[in-house]
Design an enzyme around this catalytic site. Sequence first.
Site, mmCIF file in Angstrom:
data_model
loop_
_atom_site.group_PDB
_atom_site.id
_atom_site.type_symbol
_atom_site.label_atom_id
_atom_site.label_comp_id
_atom_site.label_asym_id
_atom_site.label_seq_id
_atom_site.Cartn_x
_atom_site.Cartn_y
_atom_site.Cartn_z
ATOM 1 N N SER A 13 -90.027 -21.018 8.477
ATOM 2 C CA SER A 13 -88.957 -21.304 9.264
ATOM 3 C C SER A 13 -87.713 -22.032 8.668
ATOM 4 C CB SER A 13 -89.401 -22.445 10.365
ATOM 5 O OG SER A 13 -89.722 -23.644 9.957
ATOM 6 N N SER A 66 -93.738 -23.413 6.145
ATOM 7 C CA SER A 66 -92.332 -23.145 6.368
ATOM 8 C C SER A 66 -91.520 -23.952 5.583
ATOM 9 C CB SER A 66 -92.059 -23.966 7.884
ATOM 10 O OG SER A 66 -92.141 -23.206 8.965
ATOM 11 N N LYS A 70 -81.952 -29.518 7.288
ATOM 12 C CA LYS A 70 -82.516 -28.489 8.348
ATOM 13 C C LYS A 70 -82.033 -28.995 9.945
ATOM 14 C CE LYS A 70 -87.180 -26.189 9.592
ATOM 15 N NZ LYS A 70 -88.343 -26.024 9.361
#
Lengths: 491, 490
Positions: free
Chosen positions: A157, A181, A78
Amino acid sequence: MSELTELTLAGARDALADKQITARELTEAHLARVAKADALNAYVLQTPELALQMADASDARLAKGEAGKLEGIPLGVKDLFCTKGVRTTACSNILGDFTPPYESTVTANLWADGAVMLGKLNNDEFAMGSSNETSRFGPVINPWRGAGDSQLVPGGSSGGSSAAVAARLGVAATATDTGGSIRQPAAFTGTVGLKPTYARCSRWGVVAFASSLDQAGPITQTVQDAAIMLESMAGFDAKDATSIERDVPNYEAALTGDIRGLRVGIPAEYRVDNMPSEIEELWQQGIDWLKQAGAEIVDVSLPHTKYALPAYYIIAPAEASSNLARYDGVRYGMRENGADIDDMYASTRAAGFGDEVVRRIMVGTYALSAGYYDAYYVKALQVRRLIADDFAKAYEKCDVLLTPTTPSAAFPIGDQTKDALQMYLNDVFTVTVNLAGLPGISVPAGIDAQGLPLGLQLIGKAFGEEELLRVAGVVEEAAGFTGKADDWWSV
Amino acid sequence: MANSDLISGATGDWEIVLGLEIHAQVSSNAKLFSGAATEFGAEPNSQVSLVDAAMPGMLPVINEKCVEQAVRTGLGLKAQINLYSVFDRKNYFYPDLPQGYQISQFQQPIVGEGAIDIDLDEGTVKQIRIERLHLEQDAGKSLHDQHPNMSFVDLNRSGVALMEIVSYPDMRSAAEAQAYVKKIRAIVRSLGTCDGNMEQGSLRADVNVSVRRPGDELGTRCEIKNVNSIRFIGQAIEHEARRQIDIIEDGGTILQETRLFDPKNGETRSMRSKEEAHDYRYFPDPDLLPLSLTQDFVDRIADSLPELPDDKKARFINDYGLSAYDAGVLVSESENAAFFEQAAQGRDAKATANMVIGSVFAGLNKAGLSIAESPVTAAQVGQLVDLQSDGTVSSRIAKEVFELMFEDGEDQGKDPAVIVEEKGLKQVTDTGAIEAAVDAVIEANPDKVEQARERPKMAGWFVGQVMQETGGKANPQAVNALVMQKLGLD
């Protein structure tokens, strides 16, 4: 070589250990698949040269019998994790082409165990969002498609992480979870998402959103893979004052499948209005599976649940408003020049931050302002304490909790971007876990009428990841979820 | 309160009320929340860690040494040590504040209430109460004179640990405020928790000034920021009090504001008003757990505490028989006290104190030197005291010898006995030699002898003549006795 990208982490690890495949082959197969997947927009930066270099080093170590726990396993990272010498932006314009001269502790742990980095994964800007539509690099597309082949969000997210694992653009991925998330994107993509106990993984080198809530964890294909990833990611870090000095157990060994006598709590307050009947039914299905496996089902109450979302949307923006003050155009990232220093700040931050980030900075600044602090921030902290107490009381009667992960399946791109409150409701089942600092996992458990995946969430006691993973393994086994998105996106 | 502290205005007397916030840089090798070095005067931005520069994802980790120093200082201020304290973020934008917030302690500081005694004129003492001491980060430094249209930033100081010591508004004059700062400086220096160096900014004060009619409620205060010398503190207070009195006497009201002192003209000027004041949005720093100390940790520090200035002063009075004033002067700097104690070792302490204060301090002061730079060592001062005590030299010659040892020249740094020997300055105590000199003077001045028999005070003239003849080396008591005897005046 297409079957190489079908391997789970455990499967790939074993195949590498048995010399059936090489790390280079495995990495090349994934790189080739990533190269065709631009339509999903999961990767914001591909690092094929670095990946092959790391894979070759893995092969050398494998040959010498010096393999680490994740030797040769290609992963996506990420873009919230700082990666040394590799651009890290948190998917925000304000970071420009920022290239950290340091590596986050979590990713450093993974590389130390032999993992291979394929590149950086898309996410909502500064991890603020539930659909991965706030990224500077544009939205991520869910490999699962809706009715009439409509394009859906992958959740957020960590939408790049969930989409990448669902589309096999990496054996597994790192992610972060501040209010859901990791778990919500996992539920939206038929993957497993594990948010560990707060303080289990170091936050050092992870771009901060809300420091008291942020926690790194994996998104994987299976519960076993999540156990393997966590064991590598977790651990005490002297550079993170909130990290805890506590041994990291062998999580994989905890997956015995035996949950006889385990008490599973079902919180009454998670039956929310307008929840689709499919989710209600899936929840009941989960209860039945666990009962059949020998668990005892207990009704519990978490009475302050309804205050969790409002409290979360005070605390998280408050911390964010302060955490994001460092992005001022002075030292790194982008800068818009101005007539004077205040003008430079204003221009830089106006140009650098997207709407959702600005909204949260404004909300957080307001909540901390003189005259409002007691009414908002202090109140929210009190609610947070009550929510933690709710869990503590529930755990007097049970060992883990079972809930749905989300109140809906993945929704179409653009569907909720106009209504921030609607978007925030995606986190209704997940934020309580962050507020209480507990571990939670989403396991793919069923398919809705549209053919979209749905997840069930299990919530554990603090540092109860072994038990949590054991139950998750039982749910996974019982659900027998084998669904997979087709490769419509491949060019 | 002494009436002399009142200021007279056009409409009557006014009382100044002063409270100080002293920022003392913690003596430690590393910063409060990072491992970067803290040495003064390094190349700009050469002592900056990733944390100090607020790079993305960086986290603060408390430096235990700084905590220890804060506790040690709290103990030195005889203050409450809080075993539980919390670090908060104070949010504001400034280029030399990389995080966009300063980590400080707001509601729950590490040290609570305490008190110190300040030494005023001629040995009087006043107690000033301490409200709190908390730990916080220093900011960096903005350099506005390096480029025509840009400012530069040096982050070497960013993140350095400061102790903010807050007093109650207990001071009533510039002299009291100055004595307070001197005392705090003496305490932190003796504890080794801050070097107290005001020129380098290691110790600086924010001064809160208000005025009122004696006995009235507190007036509106103005805060003068960052005053960095004891002299400037005095000037700033005098100017600010006068400014406020003039405004009130002209029918105006004081606006609460932050002001700056300009050493060039000795005046204060407005920096920002209350309306322009920042809303700092304090909240507990979520990157740091509350600071939890054990009583054992505090006790161990308490056990290792050095002698504090007030205790030392009491000891000097009791053990050495010094006056309160002399003792106060000697302990105001721990290096000075150490110099004195070394010099006084095994000899007359009062005579040593006189020489240390009257010759050494006076000489250093005049030359602008510190005690460490003194050309005369403590041991040499001791030797000189001995030469005086055993009558080898008179006090007048001792002063001369000291000057030779102190001033630039061939004798600088020489042992006093060597100078006395080389220069032949030994006091003449041989009665025969003195008697001869007295006889010679009497013989040469029969008229004066007559006058002296009329007016016995004239004997002083003969003593002076004999001392002159002997180059000051004759023992004055012996000369005096012989003159009186020979003139038949005894």
